[in-house]
Scaffold this motif. Structure first.
Motif, short mmCIF file in Angstrom:
data_model
loop_
_atom_site.label_atom_id
_atom_site.label_comp_id
_atom_site.label_asym_id
_atom_site.label_seq_id
_atom_site.Cartn_x
_atom_site.Cartn_y
_atom_site.Cartn_z
N VAL A 95 0.84 -1.21 0.00
CA VAL A 95 0.00 0.00 0.00
C VAL A 95 0.87 1.25 0.00
CG1 VAL A 95 -1.64 1.35 1.36
CG2 VAL A 95 -1.98 -1.11 1.08
N ASN A 96 1.92 1.27 0.83
CA ASN A 96 2.83 2.42 0.87
C ASN A 96 3.54 2.61 -0.46
OD1 ASN A 96 2.20 2.95 3.55
ND2 ASN A 96 3.85 1.66 4.34
N SER A 97 3.92 1.51 -1.09
CA SER A 97 4.58 1.59 -2.40
C SER A 97 3.65 2.20 -3.44
CB SER A 97 5.04 0.21 -2.86
OG SER A 97 5.98 -0.34 -1.96
N VAL A 98 2.38 1.80 -3.41
CA VAL A 98 1.40 2.34 -4.35
C VAL A 98 1.23 3.84 -4.12
CG1 VAL A 98 -1.04 2.33 -4.99
CG2 VAL A 98 0.18 0.17 -4.70
N GLU A 99 1.16 4.24 -2.85
CA GLU A 99 1.02 5.67 -2.54
C GLU A 99 2.22 6.46 -3.01
OE1 GLU A 99 0.32 5.73 1.63
OE2 GLU A 99 -1.82 5.23 1.44
N ASN A 100 3.41 5.88 -2.87
CA ASN A 100 4.63 6.58 -3.31
C ASN A 100 4.69 6.69 -4.83
OD1 ASN A 100 5.55 6.91 -0.69
ND2 ASN A 100 6.66 4.96 -0.68
N LEU A 101 4.21 5.65 -5.51
CA LEU A 101 4.19 5.69 -6.97
C LEU A 101 3.21 6.72 -7.49
CD1 LEU A 101 4.29 1.87 -7.87
CD2 LEU A 101 6.12 3.53 -8.23
N ASN A 102 2.16 6.98 -6.72
CA ASN A 102 1.13 7.92 -7.15
C ASN A 102 1.59 9.35 -6.92
OD1 ASN A 102 -1.30 8.88 -8.08
ND2 ASN A 102 -2.44 8.45 -6.21
N SER A 103 2.59 9.77 -7.70
CA SER A 103 3.26 11.05 -7.47
C SER A 103 2.39 12.26 -7.74
CB SER A 103 4.52 11.12 -8.34
OG SER A 103 4.19 10.99 -9.71
N THR A 104 1.41 12.15 -8.60
CA THR A 104 0.58 13.31 -8.92
C THR A 104 -0.80 13.25 -8.28
OG1 THR A 104 -0.27 12.24 -10.93
CG2 THR A 104 1.71 13.58 -11.16
N GLY A 105 -0.97 12.36 -7.31
CA GLY A 105 -2.24 12.30 -6.60
C GLY A 105 -3.38 11.84 -7.49
N MET A 106 -3.13 10.87 -8.34
CA MET A 106 -4.15 10.39 -9.26
C MET A 106 -5.33 9.80 -8.49
SD MET A 106 -3.78 7.38 -12.10
CE MET A 106 -3.50 6.18 -10.82
N SER A 107 -6.53 10.16 -8.89
CA SER A 107 -7.73 9.62 -8.28
C SER A 107 -8.32 8.55 -9.19
CB SER A 107 -8.76 10.74 -8.05
OG SER A 107 -9.09 11.37 -9.27
N PHE A 108 -9.08 7.63 -8.60
CA PHE A 108 -9.66 6.53 -9.35
C PHE A 108 -11.17 6.72 -9.48
CE2 PHE A 108 -5.75 4.94 -7.55
CZ PHE A 108 -5.20 4.22 -8.59
N MET A 109 -11.68 6.37 -10.65
CA MET A 109 -13.11 6.48 -10.92
C MET A 109 -13.72 5.07 -10.83
SD MET A 109 -14.92 8.52 -14.07
CE MET A 109 -14.47 7.32 -15.33
N VAL A 110 -13.67 4.49 -9.63
CA VAL A 110 -14.14 3.13 -9.42
C VAL A 110 -15.53 3.17 -8.82
CG1 VAL A 110 -13.70 0.93 -8.29
CG2 VAL A 110 -11.78 2.32 -9.09
N ASN A 111 -16.50 2.67 -9.54
CA ASN A 111 -17.87 2.55 -9.09
C ASN A 111 -18.51 1.39 -9.85
OD1 ASN A 111 -19.02 3.64 -11.69
ND2 ASN A 111 -17.97 5.50 -10.98
N PRO A 112 -19.71 0.95 -9.46
CA PRO A 112 -20.32 -0.21 -10.12
C PRO A 112 -20.42 -0.08 -11.64
CG PRO A 112 -21.52 0.31 -8.11
CD PRO A 112 -20.51 1.41 -8.31
N VAL A 113 -20.71 1.12 -12.14
CA VAL A 113 -20.86 1.29 -13.59
C VAL A 113 -19.52 1.13 -14.30
CG1 VAL A 113 -21.54 2.89 -15.42
CG2 VAL A 113 -22.87 2.79 -13.30
N SER A 114 -18.49 1.80 -13.80
CA SER A 114 -17.18 1.71 -14.46
C SER A 114 -16.61 0.30 -14.38
CB SER A 114 -16.21 2.72 -13.83
OG SER A 114 -15.99 2.42 -12.46
N VAL A 115 -16.81 -0.37 -13.25
CA VAL A 115 -16.32 -1.75 -13.11
C VAL A 115 -17.05 -2.67 -14.07
CG1 VAL A 115 -16.18 -3.73 -11.55
CG2 VAL A 115 -15.58 -1.44 -10.73
N LEU A 116 -18.37 -2.49 -14.21
CA LEU A 116 -19.15 -3.32 -15.14
C LEU A 116 -18.68 -3.13 -16.57
CD1 LEU A 116 -21.52 -5.18 -15.84
CD2 LEU A 116 -23.00 -3.15 -15.88
N ILE A 117 -18.46 -1.87 -16.97
CA ILE A 117 -17.98 -1.60 -18.33
C ILE A 117 -16.61 -2.23 -18.55
CG2 ILE A 117 -17.25 0.22 -19.93
CD1 ILE A 117 -19.38 2.01 -18.71
N ALA A 118 -15.73 -2.12 -17.56
CA ALA A 118 -14.39 -2.71 -17.67
C ALA A 118 -14.47 -4.22 -17.83
CB ALA A 118 -13.56 -2.35 -16.44
N VAL A 119 -15.33 -4.87 -17.05
CA VAL A 119 -15.50 -6.33 -17.16
C VAL A 119 -16.04 -6.72 -18.53
CG1 VAL A 119 -16.81 -8.31 -16.27
CG2 VAL A 119 -15.77 -6.68 -14.68
N LEU A 120 -16.99 -5.94 -19.04
CA LEU A 120 -17.55 -6.23 -20.36
C LEU A 120 -16.48 -6.12 -21.45
CD1 LEU A 120 -21.03 -4.43 -20.18
CD2 LEU A 120 -20.57 -6.89 -20.17
#
Length: 461
Positions: A293-318
């Motif tokens: 988790v700390n490694s992921v936070e360190n890699l996220n140098s520009t504070g990237m946010s994620f658009m994870v919600n049921p709709v986006s996950v469903l589209i990704a799975v499809l």
């Protein structure tokens, strides 16, 4: 129409599924992949333990000597900003007090004159805070040698960027742009090579990681489908199957069965990794999950946010499912185009070629995005990569979840992908039966097109 008759596909599914999991090569690959997945966490625990010990030793050695932060090898920073903006001046003065360095407030003419010698004298940097309608941007110019050790300087710039974003919110309404990020960018000495803090290693890892995993899944699926078709075709098994089952039912059953076995392998690998992680947390002093988790936070140098919600996950799975179906149908045709098991690799050339085109297009797009390219994807290359069925399964899901692609573009691309699958099913229904009965030299693409158009090979009556 009889060519679309899917009666009996469940029997083909069961038969192919059982035969695949009973295959010796499947069992061996299954065990090897699970062992590799389980070994990842102990290796991470060992590496993180050594790194953590090294960091603690270094901190203990340097704690007494370093009371203040210094900006790497840079001794002087020439700063330009709008001195009439007293709020901005207050922010910069407060920021300067945080870092041990000489700061000289100057004008743009001095910055331009100092830029000429910055590569031969790496003891100074040029910083310009530009203001337009209450919005700020930071330009930083440093010499080449300083770029080898940008750690503390990057921290200093990040601190200034955050302070300017707060000031920006006070100056401008968020609805009018006050909520936008303050970009830190600049040049490397006289070369005028542009660099930007928009490069995000987490985005880079997500892009490549997802593409590599999908290539792995599709490659396993397509090769097994083609091998299964050729094996039964060479052994005359397919002739017995077609007594009671239509060709399309055979194709659908085989494709779904092989995809199921590959997904089982992938889920088993994920389960082994999770179990291994839990065991590592129990038996190692350091918690591996915390380290990750700390490694992921360190890699996220520009504070990237994620658009994870049921709709986006469903589209990704499809998209993942659509990519598997698309390439698996092509592999099924490739398997039917050859008559001997030794010729499977020849038949798979077209599948591999299509797979590499799609994957490399997505990799190129990913590199452009993480290097600060247009996140809206309005360019020709981005548009083609998002909409082309060969590349959309590789480019849309991760970019949708990380906010680089909007829902409108994703849905349009999804419609095109499944429309292409439908067209491929129609094409397959016209040529698959003939190809299953065909025994001879490997069919070429032009031969398959001829069969689709005329229902037979050229020259046959």
């Amino acid at each position: 129409m009889t060519m679309f008759n899917l009666t009996g596909w469940k029997d083909i599914y069961s038969f192919t599924f059982i035969q695949t999991i009973k295959n010796k090569s499947f069992k061996i690959s299954f065990i090897i992949l699970c062992i590799l997945a389980a070994a990842v966490m102990p290796c991470a625990a060992f590496i993180s333990g050594n790194e953590e010990k090294g960091v603690k030793d270094t901190e203990m050695q340097g704690a007494a000597a370093e009371d203040e932060k210094s900006i790497t090898e840079v001794k002087t920073v020439y700063v330009y900003f709008d001195s009439s903006d007293k709020a901005l001046e207050s922010v910069i003065t407060e920021w300067e007090n945080l870092y041990k360095c000489e700061y000289l407030h100057t004008d743009k003419e001095v910055l331009d004159s100092k830029r000429a010698d910055i590569n031969t004298d790496n003891t100074y940097a040029l910083l310009s805070v530009n203001t337009e309608d209450g919005l700020y941007n930071i330009d930083i110019t440093v010499g080449w040698e300083v770029m080898d050790d940008m750690g503390v300087l990057d921290d200093a710039l990040e601190s200034l960027r955050i302070s300017l974003e707060r000031l920006q919110l006070d100056n401008v309404s968020p609805g009018l742009g006050g909520g936008r990020d303050v970009e830190v960018s600049g040049y490397l000495g006289e070369s005028e090579e542009r660099y930007s803090d928009n490069f995000n290693f987490l985005t880079y890892m997500i892009q490549l990681g997802y593409i590599m995993i999908l290539i792995f899944i599709i490659s396993f699926s397509t090769e097994r489908i083609a091998t299964s078709v050729v094996t039964e075709k060479a052994g005359k098994m397919v002739e017995f199957l077609m007594i009671s089952v239509r060709p399309m039912a055979i194709m659908v059953g085989k494709v779904l069965a092989v995809i199921s076995t590959v997904l089982i392998q992938v889920m088993a690998m994920a389960l082994c990794a999770v179990i291994s992680s839990l065991l590592c947390n129990a038996f190692f002093d350091n918690r591996v999950t915390d380290y990750i988790v700390n490694s992921v936070e360190n890699l996220n140098s520009t504070g990237m946010s994620f658009m994870v919600n049921p709709v986006s996950v469903l589209i990704a799975v499809l998209f993942v499912v659509g990519g598997l179906l698309f390439y698996s149908l092509v592999a099924s045709l490739a398997g039917a185009s050859v008559s001997k098991i030794e010729e499977v690799s020849e038949g798979m050339v077209i599948v591999t070629f299509m797979l590499m085109i799609g994957a490399y297009m997505a990799i190129g797009l990913g590199m452009k995005l993480v290097m600060g390219g247009n996140p809206g994807g309005a360019g020709i290359y981005e548009t083609v990569t998002y909409l082309l069925p060969l590349s959309s399964p590789f480019s849309i899901p991760q970019n949708l979840l990380t906010g680089y692609v909007g829902y409108g573009s994703a849905v349009l691309s999804l419609i095109i992908l499944y429309a292409s699958i439908a067209v491929l099913v129609v094409l397959s229904s016209k040529v698959y039966e003939f190809m299953l009965f065909y025994n001879g030299t490997r069919l070429k693409i032009k031969d398959i097109v001829t069969i689709a158009a005329h229902g037979r090979m050229k020259g046959e009556s």
